[in-house]
Design a protein around this motif. Structure first.
Motif, PDB file in Angstrom:
ATOM      1  N   LYS A  36       0.835  -1.207   0.000  1.00 36.90           N
ATOM      2  CA  LYS A  36       0.000   0.000   0.000  1.00 36.90           C
ATOM      3  C   LYS A  36       0.870   1.257   0.000  1.00 36.90           C
ATOM      4  O   LYS A  36       0.543   2.244  -0.666  1.00 36.90           O
ATOM      5  CB  LYS A  36      -0.960  -0.009   1.191  1.00 36.90           C
ATOM      6  CG  LYS A  36      -2.083  -1.031   1.052  1.00 36.90           C
ATOM      7  CD  LYS A  36      -3.335  -0.642   1.828  1.00 36.90           C
ATOM      8  CE  LYS A  36      -3.208  -0.888   3.296  1.00 36.90           C
ATOM      9  NZ  LYS A  36      -4.515  -0.667   4.000  1.00 36.90           N
ATOM     10  N   SER A  37       1.991   1.207   0.708  1.00 35.41           N
ATOM     11  CA  SER A  37       2.911   2.358   0.692  1.00 35.41           C
ATOM     12  C   SER A  37       3.497   2.557  -0.696  1.00 35.41           C
ATOM     13  O   SER A  37       3.655   3.693  -1.169  1.00 35.41           O
ATOM     14  CB  SER A  37       4.024   2.173   1.727  1.00 35.41           C
ATOM     15  OG  SER A  37       5.018   1.263   1.278  1.00 35.41           O
ATOM     16  N   TYR A  38       3.805   1.447  -1.363  1.00 38.56           N
ATOM     17  CA  TYR A  38       4.321   1.532  -2.730  1.00 38.56           C
ATOM     18  C   TYR A  38       3.287   2.159  -3.662  1.00 38.56           C
ATOM     19  O   TYR A  38       3.618   2.987  -4.520  1.00 38.56           O
ATOM     20  CB  TYR A  38       4.714   0.136  -3.220  1.00 38.56           C
ATOM     21  CG  TYR A  38       4.937   0.050  -4.716  1.00 38.56           C
ATOM     22  CD1 TYR A  38       6.027   0.670  -5.320  1.00 38.56           C
ATOM     23  CD2 TYR A  38       4.040  -0.639  -5.533  1.00 38.56           C
ATOM     24  CE1 TYR A  38       6.228   0.607  -6.692  1.00 38.56           C
ATOM     25  CE2 TYR A  38       4.225  -0.706  -6.890  1.00 38.56           C
ATOM     26  CZ  TYR A  38       5.328  -0.087  -7.473  1.00 38.56           C
ATOM     27  OH  TYR A  38       5.507  -0.142  -8.838  1.00 38.56           O
ATOM     28  N   ARG A  39       2.025   1.791  -3.486  1.00 37.92           N
ATOM     29  CA  ARG A  39       0.977   2.337  -4.340  1.00 37.92           C
ATOM     30  C   ARG A  39       0.752   3.824  -4.069  1.00 37.92           C
ATOM     31  O   ARG A  39       0.471   4.600  -4.991  1.00 37.92           O
ATOM     32  CB  ARG A  39      -0.313   1.551  -4.143  1.00 37.92           C
ATOM     33  CG  ARG A  39      -0.235   0.149  -4.713  1.00 37.92           C
ATOM     34  CD  ARG A  39       0.173   0.181  -6.152  1.00 37.92           C
ATOM     35  NE  ARG A  39       0.137  -1.116  -6.801  1.00 37.92           N
ATOM     36  CZ  ARG A  39       0.266  -1.304  -8.097  1.00 37.92           C
ATOM     37  NH1 ARG A  39       0.440  -0.259  -8.899  1.00 37.92           N
ATOM     38  NH2 ARG A  39       0.238  -2.507  -8.614  1.00 37.92           N
ATOM     39  N   ALA A  40       0.873   4.254  -2.821  1.00 41.32           N
ATOM     40  CA  ALA A  40       0.816   5.681  -2.519  1.00 41.32           C
ATOM     41  C   ALA A  40       2.010   6.388  -3.151  1.00 41.32           C
ATOM     42  O   ALA A  40       1.898   7.517  -3.645  1.00 41.32           O
ATOM     43  CB  ALA A  40       0.793   5.898  -1.008  1.00 41.32           C
ATOM     44  N   ASN A  41       3.153   5.698  -3.176  1.00 39.41           N
ATOM     45  CA  ASN A  41       4.364   6.211  -3.835  1.00 39.41           C
ATOM     46  C   ASN A  41       4.096   6.459  -5.323  1.00 39.41           C
ATOM     47  O   ASN A  41       4.450   7.521  -5.867  1.00 39.41           O
ATOM     48  CB  ASN A  41       5.484   5.176  -3.626  1.00 39.41           C
ATOM     49  CG  ASN A  41       6.732   5.410  -4.439  1.00 39.41           C
ATOM     50  OD1 ASN A  41       6.698   5.460  -5.667  1.00 39.41           O
ATOM     51  ND2 ASN A  41       7.871   5.505  -3.772  1.00 39.41           N
ATOM     52  N   VAL A  42       3.455   5.499  -5.974  1.00 38.91           N
ATOM     53  CA  VAL A  42       3.145   5.626  -7.398  1.00 38.91           C
ATOM     54  C   VAL A  42       2.227   6.825  -7.640  1.00 38.91           C
ATOM     55  O   VAL A  42       2.450   7.617  -8.567  1.00 38.91           O
ATOM     56  CB  VAL A  42       2.490   4.329  -7.936  1.00 38.91           C
ATOM     57  CG1 VAL A  42       1.963   4.539  -9.351  1.00 38.91           C
ATOM     58  CG2 VAL A  42       3.491   3.183  -7.904  1.00 38.91           C
TER      59      VAL A  42
ATOM     60  N   VAL B 230       1.527  15.769  -2.217  1.00 43.17           N
ATOM     61  CA  VAL B 230       1.799  15.826  -0.778  1.00 43.17           C
ATOM     62  C   VAL B 230       0.895  14.860  -0.020  1.00 43.17           C
ATOM     63  O   VAL B 230       1.339  14.166   0.910  1.00 43.17           O
ATOM     64  CB  VAL B 230       1.632  17.264  -0.258  1.00 43.17           C
ATOM     65  CG1 VAL B 230       1.668  17.300   1.270  1.00 43.17           C
ATOM     66  CG2 VAL B 230       2.717  18.166  -0.842  1.00 43.17           C
ATOM     67  N   LYS B 231      -0.361  14.803  -0.407  1.00 46.40           N
ATOM     68  CA  LYS B 231      -1.304  13.884   0.247  1.00 46.40           C
ATOM     69  C   LYS B 231      -0.791  12.452   0.198  1.00 46.40           C
ATOM     70  O   LYS B 231      -0.808  11.736   1.215  1.00 46.40           O
ATOM     71  CB  LYS B 231      -2.661  13.977  -0.441  1.00 46.40           C
ATOM     72  CG  LYS B 231      -3.672  12.933   0.005  1.00 46.40           C
ATOM     73  CD  LYS B 231      -4.962  13.019  -0.810  1.00 46.40           C
ATOM     74  CE  LYS B 231      -5.938  11.923  -0.461  1.00 46.40           C
ATOM     75  NZ  LYS B 231      -7.197  12.024  -1.251  1.00 46.40           N
ATOM     76  N   TYR B 232      -0.317  12.040  -0.971  1.00 43.36           N
ATOM     77  CA  TYR B 232       0.124  10.648  -1.107  1.00 43.36           C
ATOM     78  C   TYR B 232       1.507  10.420  -0.516  1.00 43.36           C
ATOM     79  O   TYR B 232       1.806   9.309  -0.064  1.00 43.36           O
ATOM     80  CB  TYR B 232       0.050  10.225  -2.578  1.00 43.36           C
ATOM     81  CG  TYR B 232      -1.379  10.027  -3.016  1.00 43.36           C
ATOM     82  CD1 TYR B 232      -2.128   8.960  -2.539  1.00 43.36           C
ATOM     83  CD2 TYR B 232      -2.007  10.936  -3.863  1.00 43.36           C
ATOM     84  CE1 TYR B 232      -3.448   8.789  -2.907  1.00 43.36           C
ATOM     85  CE2 TYR B 232      -3.325  10.771  -4.235  1.00 43.36           C
ATOM     86  CZ  TYR B 232      -4.048   9.701  -3.750  1.00 43.36           C
ATOM     87  OH  TYR B 232      -5.369   9.535  -4.099  1.00 43.36           O
ATOM     88  N   LEU B 233       2.339  11.439  -0.484  1.00 44.86           N
ATOM     89  CA  LEU B 233       3.617  11.304   0.214  1.00 44.86           C
ATOM     90  C   LEU B 233       3.369  11.023   1.694  1.00 44.86           C
ATOM     91  O   LEU B 233       4.015  10.156   2.297  1.00 44.86           O
ATOM     92  CB  LEU B 233       4.457  12.569   0.061  1.00 44.86           C
ATOM     93  CG  LEU B 233       5.103  12.820  -1.297  1.00 44.86           C
ATOM     94  CD1 LEU B 233       5.813  14.182  -1.301  1.00 44.86           C
ATOM     95  CD2 LEU B 233       6.097  11.723  -1.656  1.00 44.86           C
TER      96      LEU B 233
END
Length: 335
Positions: A289-295, A321-324
């Motif tokens: 999930k962190s990787y997908r937020a990274n994408v 910024v939200k996804y970071l």
């Protein structure tokens, strides 16, 4: 094609249409919504993760888009048509003139049936989630297993976000920009600590030829859910762990403040195809999930860097910024 040529195409199409065709632009495509069909034309771009730089490559990836998306959709993806030019005018699907590019032709579906739209109107039901989980779980059961793959390539894909630091350093706060370097460090450590698990999942057949871009904007909630717009331009982004696949959808639901639907999807999915059988696998799911937020952060940064509209740029930066911050939140849970 160039943006000026796309604008001319829209003008020429409008002369014979009941309604003026509408243009939707992404960082890699132009999408034209016409009376009955939608046409997708790939931009002549070359990034670290895709290459649409030649006419031949764009035609090939248009054909791949049709083939791959037909696995999960019905009566949406139709064919690939040439975009022709003659005497300074452009058309799609005509035999006359020189070929300027290629377009994927799709049936036009009511945009109000997209999952993200329904989600924003609080109209996604538990039954929708159940049917979607069944569709994805059954798709994963029968799609191709991938054994010849390096599971540690995930680290370089995660770390590709570092290429956005130079641009973001002058467009967002120093604290938010620092999340990138910190997250890359944590990600590298997680991959190293879980090397045996990643190798085991390859050996056990959990790496499949998946959709690759499974989020709420890419799903129509018809009587039968229709996940569309899978990744065709980079096999490594599509040939992934099934946990990585469903993590994107669940991250998207989390980002929309609907963790209840995210948890519900995982529960239904696991009833059909158990995907998390240990604490380590649960942590791996959170890492994905962190990787997908990274994408998502990377895509929004690319969009911000490619627009001349200041209002649009600010919105893309806000999303970045939200996804970071969401990526950082997930990584903390894996520590």
């Amino acid at each position: 094609m160039t943006k000026a040529q796309i604008d001319q195409l829209l003008t020429d199409m409008g002369r014979h249409a009941q309604e003026q065709p509408r243009l939707i632009e992404t960082h890699i495509s132009w999408v034209i919504a016409a009376d009955k069909h939608v046409y997708k034309i790939k931009k002549p771009v070359h990034y670290s993760f895709l290459d649409f730089s030649t006419l031949e490559k764009r035609k090939y990836y248009c054909e791949q888009e049709i083939t791959l998306n037909k696995r999960l959709t019905e009566n949406i993806y139709i064919d690939v048509l040439p975009v022709s030019t003659k005497s300074g005018h452009y058309s799609i699907g005509e035999d006359e003139g020189d070929i300027a590019d290629y377009a994927v032709r799709m049936a036009k579906v009511d945009g109000n049936l997209q999952m993200d739209v329904l989600l924003s109107n609080n109209k996604v039901t538990p039954e929708n989630i159940r049917k979607l989980a069944e569709k994805i779980a059954n798709f994963h059961k029968y799609t191709t297993k991938i054994y010849e793959i390096d599971p540690f390539e995930l680290a370089s894909q995660f770390n590709d976000l570092g290429n956005e630091v130079q641009f973001l350093s002058t467009n967002i706060s120093a604290a938010d920009c620092a999340i990138i370097e910190q997250s890359i460090h944590i990600s590298d450590r997680f991959i190293k600590q879980n090397a045996s698990l990643l190798l085991q999942r390859v050996q056990n057949g959990y790496i499949r030829d998946c959709h690759g871009d499974l989020h709420t904007r890419n799903i129509f909630l018809l009587p039968d859910p229709q996940p569309f717009d899978c990744i065709e331009f980079n096999d490594s982004f599509r040939q992934i762990d099934i946990l990585n696949e469903i993590a994107f959808l669940c991250m998207d639901l989390d980002a929309a403040d609907r963790q209840d639907l995210s948890d519900m999807f995982v529960s239904y999915y696991n009833e059909i195809s158990p995907a998390m059988n240990s604490i380590d696998e649960q942590l791996l799911f959170v890492y994905y999930k962190s990787y997908r937020a990274n994408v998502r952060a990377k895509v929004n940064s690319l969009r911000a860097g490619s627009t001349d509209n200041e209002i649009t740029k600010k919105e893309y930066l806000r999303q970045t910024v939200k996804y970071l911050r969401l990526m950082e939140h997930y990584l903390r849970l894996t520590a």
